[in-house]
Design an enzyme around this catalytic site. Sequence first.
Site, PDB file in Angstrom:
ATOM      1  N   HIS A 109       0.811  -1.220   0.000  1.00  0.00           N
ATOM      2  CA  HIS A 109       0.000   0.000   0.000  1.00  0.00           C
ATOM      3  C   HIS A 109       0.843   1.268   0.000  1.00  0.00           C
ATOM      4  O   HIS A 109       0.334   2.351  -0.298  1.00  0.00           O
ATOM      5  CB  HIS A 109      -0.997  -0.007   1.178  1.00  0.00           C
ATOM      6  N   ASP A 139       0.238  -7.553   1.426  1.00  0.00           N
ATOM      7  CA  ASP A 139       0.740  -6.186   1.612  1.00  0.00           C
ATOM      8  C   ASP A 139       2.261  -6.113   1.649  1.00  0.00           C
ATOM      9  O   ASP A 139       2.841  -5.405   2.469  1.00  0.00           O
ATOM     10  CB  ASP A 139       0.155  -5.566   2.889  1.00  0.00           C
ATOM     11  N   SER A 214       4.710   2.984   7.496  1.00  0.00           N
ATOM     12  CA  SER A 214       4.463   1.705   6.826  1.00  0.00           C
ATOM     13  C   SER A 214       5.693   1.259   6.060  1.00  0.00           C
ATOM     14  O   SER A 214       6.329   2.046   5.359  1.00  0.00           O
ATOM     15  CB  SER A 214       3.296   1.838   5.839  1.00  0.00           C
TER      16      SER A 214
END
Length: 455
Positions: A109, A139, A214
């Site tokens: 993402h 992911d 992230s």
Amino acid sequence: MKKPLLVLSALALGISSILTPVTATAALPLTVNNQQMPSLAPMLEQVTPAVVSIAIEGKHVSRQRVPESFRFFFGPDFPTEQVREQPFRGLGSGVVVDAKKGYVVTNHHVIEGADTILVQLSDGREVNAELIGSDKMSDIALLKLEDADNLTEIKIADSDSLRVGDFAVAIGNPFGLGQTVTSGIISALGRSGLNIENFENFIQTDAAINSGNSGGALVNLNGELIGINTAILGPNGGNVGIGFAIPANMVKSLSEQILEFGEVKRGVLGVQGGELTAELAETFGYETNHGAFVSQVLPDSAASEAGLKAGDIITSINGKQIQTFGELRAKIATLGAGKTVTLGVVRDGKEKTFKVTLRESSQAKVKADSLHKGLAGAEFANTTSSDGVKGVKVTNLDERSMAARYGLQKDDIIIGLNRQPIRNLGELRKALDKQPNVLALEVQRDNTVLYLVIR
């Protein structure tokens, strides 16, 4: 009652400082009353150069169909749809896992939809990165840095050996501030059912997590990678002490598959089931409620071939205990097709072991709309023909689509593109990334080979 919001986009584990500042001349550990005080600084000095910041740019494309009345008034040449592009930018983090080859792991993402990916190293250098491949369902994404040298990589630990209570340190780029470090402990293992990803087997930690982190690193006190930070649980996108990371063993397996095949070759066991409750455990002669309950074994599957039965309780994979059915599902899926695993099983109160060779998921399909406009309307999957030829099969096709107009048919197998062999979806995607003006598709149809030209 209002449910807490799971914040996903551009999140990672941040780090709030727990170290006492020292002057530039103080190379020795901090001392109090002539006693050395513990410090994470020596470990972090070795590890932080392996954690990078990632900046992306891209465009969100939206399509709106134009009413037929417009074409009536403006003529048949009037466009059938209106296309709008909205530029966007994003920030995240990544981890260098191979300094020699320049490979960086991050979250899918973080780079989703990116046209350009710029990586900033800890020494301030900025390097362009190429996307090798990614997997939305877990992911994970793998990047390759272009023309980068003097990189530092991070050693990958065995995340299956983690225990609740182990210390953990998170490194990332929260809010675009630059590299930041926080510390905490492992709060829980095998977290699933959060609806963050399709395959969930998270490490939960109380190390601070905030937007922009992230893809950053979760490390142990030896400076080894134990997880890739991916999400937080918080009402407003801020840290509340509940963060999640993808275990390092999953990251390693997925990255290796992306490198080898250009995609993740997801493994399938062929069982259906659910979480093991205390009542179920007692009914089936098992003393604890840790494990995965098998309610059905699918026919002609890897599980049925190995001898598993409905009512079995799967307790371990390759000697490592599993806690939940979600953990079983995630680990099997990310181990990869063709891998042989040893399952620990409790059947009628007795412990047994089974060796199972995982099958490839039939759901590993890709819609072609995002690959090339001339292929829109087709759906692809990896395949091997009866005579052993590997390629990309057209598994579904809209008869009114652009791909159908160019002559593509269902069950066609693409074996080449512009005189370049195509053996899997990864190679097709990589060839199309070069954005050729004309596609000369080499297609195997029944027992013949033909070329389709797509512009």
